[in-house]
Design an enzyme around this catalytic site. Sequence first.
Site, short mmCIF file in Angstrom:
data_model
loop_
_atom_site.label_atom_id
_atom_site.label_comp_id
_atom_site.label_asym_id
_atom_site.label_seq_id
_atom_site.Cartn_x
_atom_site.Cartn_y
_atom_site.Cartn_z
N CYS A 161 -2.67 -19.11 9.54
CA CYS A 161 -2.88 -17.79 10.63
C CYS A 161 -4.50 -17.77 10.94
O CYS A 161 -5.03 -18.26 10.09
CB CYS A 161 -2.62 -16.23 9.52
SG CYS A 161 -1.24 -15.45 9.86
N GLU A 199 -9.37 -15.72 9.85
CA GLU A 199 -9.06 -16.43 8.18
C GLU A 199 -8.97 -18.12 7.88
O GLU A 199 -9.00 -18.97 7.19
CB GLU A 199 -7.49 -16.11 8.35
CG GLU A 199 -6.85 -16.53 7.25
CD GLU A 199 -5.46 -16.02 6.82
OE1 GLU A 199 -4.87 -16.27 6.40
OE2 GLU A 199 -5.37 -14.90 7.09
N ARG A 220 -7.32 -12.50 1.25
CA ARG A 220 -7.47 -13.93 1.88
C ARG A 220 -8.93 -13.87 1.00
O ARG A 220 -10.09 -14.06 2.31
CB ARG A 220 -7.80 -13.35 3.30
CG ARG A 220 -6.28 -13.56 3.34
CD ARG A 220 -5.47 -14.54 3.23
NE ARG A 220 -3.68 -14.62 3.52
CZ ARG A 220 -2.82 -14.01 3.34
NH1 ARG A 220 -3.01 -13.06 1.98
NH2 ARG A 220 -1.68 -13.48 3.74
#
Length: 302
Positions: free
Chosen positions: A226, A296, A177
């Site tokens: 998320c 995130e 990520r």
Amino acid sequence: MRISDPTIVAKLAEIHVELRQGTALAGLTSLGIGGTTDLLRVKSHEGLPHLLNLLDASHVPHKFLGGGSNLLVGDGELPWVVLQLVRPEPDVVLDGNFAHVDAAADLGRMITFCAKNDLGGMEGLIGVPGTVGGALRMNAGAYGMQIGSYVREVKLYRAASRKIEILRGNQISFEYRHTSFAPDDMMLAVILELPSKPFKEILQGIRICNEKRRSSQPLGQKSAGCIFKNPPGASAGRMIDDLGLKGLSVGDAQVSDRHANFFVNAGHASAKDMLTLIADVRERVQKTYGVSLENEVVVWNA
């Protein structure tokens, strides 16, 4: 932020930039949250350096918007304008196993188009909303794969050099990520090298991934995916769930009852509501597990 100087407005038209005044970003984000500003829709990659030079010379702050699917935008009148690429036609061109993709292309449609041409590998991302550019920036991944594995070349506007540049895949760091792109770089296009795979086999993989998502994620609600990254060797969603926080809410901002790492806008949540909920959950996890959860979701505070 509003652009009212007629000289600037006239120059925007000259460089093929469409000005949409007073745009509510709540309508451009998957969370349905966000204040109001002027939106500049960029119709040509080559016009981008001219646009940025114009904004800098006029002291107009700006941000780049992709598909708005992993983004929490502040409330009220925003202190910067927003730039967004206009998706061209066609937005995906195939050359053997290479897919030349515009950053404004829809991620899901791109994966489906490639699949119909027997190019696979990206099945895990089929249900991830947003643009290819957004997926590149955060190295989107799911079910054991990530987009960075297939990147061979990226065309981008580099804020540091004020130029459009081409980076080879081995010049870019792709991590969980996270990528080595600067926050103010703007993705323009990418070349992906995808493995050959029969369409029927790809379709089966897509169906499996879609079924997993339908059974575990709040697909019919407004969310940004998320909220937190998974800590090394752990699951943010599992920790939040084990604390019994599903359904916890601040105003209309709510921890999903289907997936504890998805926070949803259950009605008319404000950015303040969502930020308060995020801070509350982070504090509870820190207190119980000694783990500081990292966002995130990208936050644009006003």
